[in-house]
Enzyme design. Structure first.
Site, PDB file in Angstrom:
ATOM      1  N   VAL A 165       0.827  -1.208   0.000  1.00  0.00           N
ATOM      2  CA  VAL A 165       0.000   0.000   0.000  1.00  0.00           C
ATOM      3  C   VAL A 165       0.862   1.260   0.000  1.00  0.00           C
ATOM      4  O   VAL A 165       0.393   2.347  -0.337  1.00  0.00           O
ATOM      5  CB  VAL A 165      -0.973  -0.030   1.199  1.00  0.00           C
ATOM      6  CG1 VAL A 165      -0.230   0.149   2.505  1.00  0.00           C
ATOM      7  CG2 VAL A 165      -2.087   0.996   1.050  1.00  0.00           C
ATOM      8  N   LYS A 166       2.123   1.145   0.340  1.00  0.00           N
ATOM      9  CA  LYS A 166       3.014   2.303   0.422  1.00  0.00           C
ATOM     10  C   LYS A 166       3.240   2.988  -0.928  1.00  0.00           C
ATOM     11  O   LYS A 166       3.654   4.142  -0.982  1.00  0.00           O
ATOM     12  CB  LYS A 166       4.367   1.911   1.015  1.00  0.00           C
ATOM     13  CG  LYS A 166       4.287   1.447   2.451  1.00  0.00           C
ATOM     14  CD  LYS A 166       4.000   2.583   3.383  1.00  0.00           C
ATOM     15  CE  LYS A 166       4.145   2.150   4.822  1.00  0.00           C
ATOM     16  NZ  LYS A 166       4.187   3.259   5.739  1.00  0.00           N
TER      17      LYS A 166
END
Length: 182
Positions: A40-41
């Protein structure tokens, strides 16, 4: 056939795993790791880089610097490589060696801070190292994930609306979040 020009453009935003057959209740897991960075980064990294470019802080000769224990470093390595920018990831001995290898393979410079800070962790040392590096030259640009509002805005503007579109009657949402390592 979709064709992308930048790795952060590829994102499977509507992939959920239905766990009803396992727990006999409606429970869906949003899968955020099916992008080129694997986490998700990538959303936060893209938002922070794009904002720094818009604001004029990040220019073609800039070197991105960030403190990361792994996933954000991989995402920034990917974005920097796609934009022809240099990236220095400041991490510590607890960073997964595989993550370090991926960052290096993408062209990032990985610097490991091994001195513990006053709290017995590494985060303070990593941040001090980043600050010193940035003070040594104007080409270094610290995105500062810890204070950068674009970090959380990426999810406010992207992740949350995606969930709302799929589940408009949602009653409960659990979000996994990690606190900075000590």
């Amino acid at each position: 056939m979709p064709i992308i020009t930048s790795p952060q453009e590829f994102n499977v935003d509507d992939l959920y795993v239905d766990l009803r057959h396992v727990i006999q209740r409606p429970l869906y897991l949003k899968c955020e790791g099916f992008n080129f960075a694997g986490s998700v980064k990538l959303k936060a990294a893209a938002a922070m880089v794009e904002a720094a470019e818009r604001d004029g802080a990040l220019t073609p000769g800039s070197i991105i610097v960030e403190s990361s224990s792994g996933n954000l470093g991989i995402a920034l390595s990917l974005i920097a490589a796609s934009r022809g920018l240099r990236f220095v990831c400041v991490t510590d001995p607890r960073c997964n060696p595989a993550s370090m290898r991926v960052m290096r393979a993408l062209g990032a410079e990985v610097r490991v801070v091994s001195d513990r800070d006053a709290n017995g962790g590494y985060l303070g040392g990593r941040i001090a190292y980043v600050r010193n590096l940035c003070a040594s030259g104007d080409e270094y640009v610290w995105l500062n994930q810890y204070a950068n509002r674009n970090n959380w805005l990426a999810h406010y503007r992207g992740t949350a609306p995606a969930i709302d579109r799929e589940f408009p009657d949602l009653e409960v949402l659990f979000v996994g979040a990690a606190r900075p390592a000590r």
